[in-house]
Design a protein around this motif. Sequence first.
Motif, mmCIF file in Angstrom:
data_model
loop_
_atom_site.group_PDB
_atom_site.id
_atom_site.type_symbol
_atom_site.label_atom_id
_atom_site.label_comp_id
_atom_site.label_asym_id
_atom_site.label_seq_id
_atom_site.Cartn_x
_atom_site.Cartn_y
_atom_site.Cartn_z
ATOM 1 N N CYS A 275 0.838 -1.213 0.000
ATOM 2 C CA CYS A 275 0.000 0.000 0.000
ATOM 3 C C CYS A 275 0.866 1.254 0.000
ATOM 4 O O CYS A 275 0.574 2.223 -0.704
ATOM 5 N N GLY A 276 1.930 1.241 0.785
ATOM 6 C CA GLY A 276 2.843 2.389 0.816
ATOM 7 C C GLY A 276 3.484 2.633 -0.540
ATOM 8 O O GLY A 276 3.584 3.784 -0.994
ATOM 9 N N TYR A 277 3.903 1.577 -1.190
ATOM 10 C CA TYR A 277 4.474 1.719 -2.536
ATOM 11 C C TYR A 277 3.449 2.340 -3.480
ATOM 12 O O TYR A 277 3.762 3.244 -4.248
ATOM 13 N N ASN A 278 2.223 1.835 -3.422
ATOM 14 C CA ASN A 278 1.182 2.360 -4.310
ATOM 15 C C ASN A 278 0.828 3.806 -3.993
ATOM 16 O O ASN A 278 0.495 4.570 -4.896
ATOM 17 N N LEU B 208 -5.042 6.273 2.689
ATOM 18 C CA LEU B 208 -5.892 5.744 3.760
ATOM 19 C C LEU B 208 -5.602 4.270 4.022
ATOM 20 O O LEU B 208 -5.543 3.829 5.176
ATOM 21 N N ALA B 209 -5.388 3.500 2.953
ATOM 22 C CA ALA B 209 -5.058 2.075 3.117
ATOM 23 C C ALA B 209 -3.728 1.923 3.846
ATOM 24 O O ALA B 209 -3.595 1.098 4.762
ATOM 25 N N THR B 210 -2.747 2.728 3.466
ATOM 26 C CA THR B 210 -1.432 2.675 4.109
ATOM 27 C C THR B 210 -1.538 3.067 5.580
ATOM 28 O O THR B 210 -0.947 2.412 6.447
ATOM 29 N N ALA C 293 -7.756 -0.143 -0.328
ATOM 30 C CA ALA C 293 -6.863 -0.694 -1.357
ATOM 31 C C ALA C 293 -7.664 -1.088 -2.590
ATOM 32 O O ALA C 293 -7.231 -0.859 -3.727
ATOM 33 N N GLY C 294 -8.837 -1.670 -2.386
ATOM 34 C CA GLY C 294 -9.691 -2.019 -3.520
ATOM 35 C C GLY C 294 -10.113 -0.797 -4.316
ATOM 36 O O GLY C 294 -10.089 -0.801 -5.547
#
Length: 152
Positions: free
Chosen positions: A65-68, A84-86, A142-143
Amino acid sequence: MARALEVASVVFTSAFAGGSLLVSTAVASSFSSMRPSEFLDWFAVHGPRMGMTLFPLNVGGTVACGYNLFSAIKRKQHPLPWGLATACMAGTLILLPLYFARANEALIGKTIDVREVPEVITSWSKWQWGRTGLSIMAALFAGVGARRATSG
């Protein structure tokens, strides 16, 4: 590669959320029905197994998630869901040193008095539900991030 990491984020966060939900609903709910000494014996054997199963999913989800997030910022494409996911996944990791490491060590090492076990189970379950909520939110964000990435 970018798409593979977006999918990896969804897979890792969803698997961690599913595992966390299973622990919260099926495993932790059975704790209170055990005798305190029986619970400590059970946790000494199975607690480390749960951790060894879920920890790599937790770290993998956080890293992916951090990478994205940074990739979306770089590409100027919808960073909010990834942020938010990260944040949610990082929150689940922060709970390890904040609460779970100390609590699990006491349970696994059986260093608590058996009279304290019901109170510890109640506390542990509440913290576990917090972790579960964060992980479910992370999977949802993430979705959304992965979906938005494909729609440009």
